[in-house]
Design a protein around this motif. Structure first.
Motif, PDB file in Angstrom:
ATOM      1  N   GLU A 153       0.813  -1.214   0.000  1.00 13.93           N
ATOM      2  CA  GLU A 153       0.000   0.000   0.000  1.00 13.93           C
ATOM      3  C   GLU A 153       0.846   1.263   0.000  1.00 13.93           C
ATOM      4  O   GLU A 153       0.594   2.199  -0.740  1.00 13.93           O
ATOM      5  N   GLU A 154       1.865   1.276   0.875  1.00 12.25           N
ATOM      6  CA  GLU A 154       2.796   2.404   0.962  1.00 12.25           C
ATOM      7  C   GLU A 154       2.058   3.748   1.049  1.00 12.25           C
ATOM      8  O   GLU A 154       2.409   4.741   0.406  1.00 12.25           O
ATOM      9  N   ARG A 155       0.995   3.749   1.839  1.00 11.17           N
ATOM     10  CA  ARG A 155       0.243   4.993   2.010  1.00 11.17           C
ATOM     11  C   ARG A 155       0.808   5.729   3.225  1.00 11.17           C
ATOM     12  O   ARG A 155       0.281   5.683   4.315  1.00 11.17           O
ATOM     13  N   TYR A 156       1.891   6.425   3.002  1.00 10.52           N
ATOM     14  CA  TYR A 156       2.625   7.032   4.108  1.00 10.52           C
ATOM     15  C   TYR A 156       1.864   8.175   4.765  1.00 10.52           C
ATOM     16  O   TYR A 156       2.197   8.597   5.866  1.00 10.52           O
ATOM     17  N   ASP A 157       0.883   8.744   4.074  1.00 12.64           N
ATOM     18  CA  ASP A 157       0.131   9.857   4.650  1.00 12.64           C
ATOM     19  C   ASP A 157      -0.796   9.388   5.765  1.00 12.64           C
ATOM     20  O   ASP A 157      -1.157  10.164   6.651  1.00 12.64           O
ATOM     21  N   ASN A 158      -1.237   8.142   5.697  1.00 11.72           N
ATOM     22  CA  ASN A 158      -2.144   7.614   6.707  1.00 11.72           C
ATOM     23  C   ASN A 158      -1.383   7.002   7.884  1.00 11.72           C
ATOM     24  O   ASN A 158      -0.316   6.415   7.709  1.00 11.72           O
ATOM     25  N   VAL A 159      -1.960   7.125   9.061  1.00  9.41           N
ATOM     26  CA  VAL A 159      -1.392   6.499  10.252  1.00  9.41           C
ATOM     27  C   VAL A 159      -1.870   5.057  10.302  1.00  9.41           C
ATOM     28  O   VAL A 159      -3.080   4.794  10.305  1.00  9.41           O
ATOM     29  N   ARG A 160      -0.948   4.122  10.335  1.00 10.37           N
ATOM     30  CA  ARG A 160      -1.296   2.699  10.334  1.00 10.37           C
ATOM     31  C   ARG A 160      -1.369   2.192  11.775  1.00 10.37           C
ATOM     32  O   ARG A 160      -0.386   2.228  12.505  1.00 10.37           O
ATOM     33  N   ILE A 161      -2.543   1.694  12.138  1.00 12.11           N
ATOM     34  CA  ILE A 161      -2.802   1.288  13.516  1.00 12.11           C
ATOM     35  C   ILE A 161      -3.092  -0.213  13.576  1.00 12.11           C
ATOM     36  O   ILE A 161      -3.927  -0.720  12.833  1.00 12.11           O
ATOM     37  N   ALA A 162      -2.371  -0.894  14.458  1.00 14.97           N
ATOM     38  CA  ALA A 162      -2.667  -2.306  14.742  1.00 14.97           C
ATOM     39  C   ALA A 162      -3.497  -2.347  16.015  1.00 14.97           C
ATOM     40  O   ALA A 162      -3.057  -1.905  17.071  1.00 14.97           O
ATOM     41  N   SER A 209     -11.909   4.164  13.161  1.00 22.04           N
ATOM     42  CA  SER A 209     -11.880   4.430  11.721  1.00 22.04           C
ATOM     43  C   SER A 209     -12.540   5.755  11.361  1.00 22.04           C
ATOM     44  O   SER A 209     -12.367   6.254  10.245  1.00 22.04           O
ATOM     45  N   ARG A 210     -13.303   6.312  12.285  1.00 22.72           N
ATOM     46  CA  ARG A 210     -13.922   7.617  12.020  1.00 22.72           C
ATOM     47  C   ARG A 210     -12.909   8.746  12.075  1.00 22.72           C
ATOM     48  O   ARG A 210     -13.175   9.854  11.596  1.00 22.72           O
ATOM     49  N   ILE A 211     -11.750   8.485  12.674  1.00 24.39           N
ATOM     50  CA  ILE A 211     -10.692   9.500  12.717  1.00 24.39           C
ATOM     51  C   ILE A 211     -10.094   9.611  11.313  1.00 24.39           C
ATOM     52  O   ILE A 211      -9.740   8.599  10.713  1.00 24.39           O
ATOM     53  N   PRO A 212      -9.968  10.811  10.776  1.00 26.22           N
ATOM     54  CA  PRO A 212      -9.443  10.971   9.409  1.00 26.22           C
ATOM     55  C   PRO A 212      -8.017  10.447   9.262  1.00 26.22           C
ATOM     56  O   PRO A 212      -7.212  10.529  10.192  1.00 26.22           O
ATOM     57  N   ILE A 247      -2.276  10.054  17.622  1.00 27.97           N
ATOM     58  CA  ILE A 247      -2.373   9.963  16.168  1.00 27.97           C
ATOM     59  C   ILE A 247      -1.885  11.257  15.524  1.00 27.97           C
ATOM     60  O   ILE A 247      -1.179  11.237  14.507  1.00 27.97           O
ATOM     61  N   GLU A 248      -2.244  12.393  16.115  1.00 32.12           N
ATOM     62  CA  GLU A 248      -1.792  13.682  15.588  1.00 32.12           C
ATOM     63  C   GLU A 248      -0.272  13.794  15.661  1.00 32.12           C
ATOM     64  O   GLU A 248       0.368  14.341  14.753  1.00 32.12           O
TER      65      GLU A 248
END
Length: 327
Positions: free
Chosen positions: A124-133, A150-153, A318-319
């Motif tokens: 995916e390499e979507r570096y803009d998104n925060v990846r949460i386990a 998931s409602r958090i942008p 997350i911020e």
């Protein structure tokens, strides 16, 4: 649109709906861009549970013949814009071949799913998104928490059962930005995760509405509980004990492990379900629950959530990660 349901058929109701609509689309009876009824409208028209209609629409979307768009509705896809056959068939054959090979290597279905998730994340390499386990000990809580987070942008949430994480010792450090678990499991997870500094703990609590509904249950009420896991059933049981101060007249069944659900429900006055029960129950179980409702019996939805303080703290973490990723 006419859909005939055969009650005595061995084919599940949702599958009968899928077959009818699919046939009408293929024959041209339902033309491209035709707007299908909403889930609610079709459920009312057919006098069938909305979950059954939703299941049917989900299957039709997977088949690539309809498209569901929030705010617009559900439409028949235009075949000229979507190749319904070749590419999808080739993809499914490739996946089947890979699954067969992994099964020959003695990997379980759960392990295969984990491998797929990990490899997809790498691609995916979507570096803009925060990846949460997200890690917890039961699937009901995992799903409920994931829906809330998931409602958090700009976040991607991946769910892991605690038992799998402890058994496999996942290298979360490279694959995710944050690991979220409850205070109950923080200590044991801290020992298993490579970069324990990424772990954020949260507190879970039933909603005020759930507490109010449980508090109203009279002493001696015959309560039934249907869940996907014994862990979540015990959570419900403890809540009832705390609110009443007494042991409730409660009987528990797990989805997919009992064939006598209708008989079980016939002896209960109140049924308690996890809020997301449709993700875990079969069509037969869903129908039994629907019949229980139509008999006028009470169904309590056990809603579980991240408490306010934990959620605010989580948003702050997350911020922080977002700002670090932007440097």
């Amino acid at each position: 649109m006419q859909i005939e349901i055969r009650e005595n058929s061995n084919v599940p109701i949702y599958r009968q709906i899928v077959n009818t609509i699919y046939k009408d689309i293929k024959s041209g009876a339902l033309p491209p861009n035709y707007k299908l009824p909403t889930v609610r409208e079709l459920a009312v028209e057919m006098k069938i549970a909305r979950g059954t209609i939703q299941h049917a629409y989900d299957e039709l979307q997977k088949l690539g013949v309809i498209e569901m768009t929030q705010g617009r509705g559900t439409f028949v896809l235009d075949k000229t814009d979507h190749e319904l056959g070749s590419k999808k068939e080739r993809a499914m054959k490739a996946i089947d071949a890979l699954l067969d090979e992994m099964e020959e290597l003695s990997f379980s279905t759960r392990e295969i799913q984990i491998f797929f998730d990990l490899k997809l994340r790498e691609r995916e390499e979507r570096y803009d998104n925060v990846r949460i386990a997200l890690v917890d000990c039961n699937p009901e809580a995992l799903s409920l928490i994931a829906n809330q987070i998931s409602r958090i942008p700009n976040v991607d949430v991946y769910q892991f059962l605690l038992a799998d994480v402890l058994k496999k010792n996942y290298p979360f450090g490279k694959n995710v930005d944050l690991v979220i678990t409850t205070s109950t499991h923080f200590a044991e997870l801290e020992k298993a995760v490579v970069q324990a500094s990424k772990i954020t703990r949260i507190v879970l609590t039933p909603t005020q509405n759930t507490v109010a509904e449980l508090a109203k249950l009279a002493c001696g009420t015959r309560i039934g509980v249907l869940c996907a896991s014994e862990v979540f059933a015990n959570i419900i049981h403890k809540s009832c004990v705390m609110l009443s101060g007494k042991q409730p007249d409660m009987d528990i069944r797990l989805f997919g492990q009992h064939e006598d659900i209708p008989a079980f429900l016939s002896e209960r006055q109140v049924l308690i379900l996890p809020q997301n029960y449709l993700q875990f129950c079969s069509q037969q179980e869903e129908k039994a629950i629907y019949n229980f409702r139509t008999e006028g019996k009470q169904v309590v939805s056990y809603e579980y959530q991240v408490d306010g303080g934990s959620f605010l703290y989580l948003e702050e973490q997350i911020e922080k990660v977002k700002k670090m990723k932007q440097r």
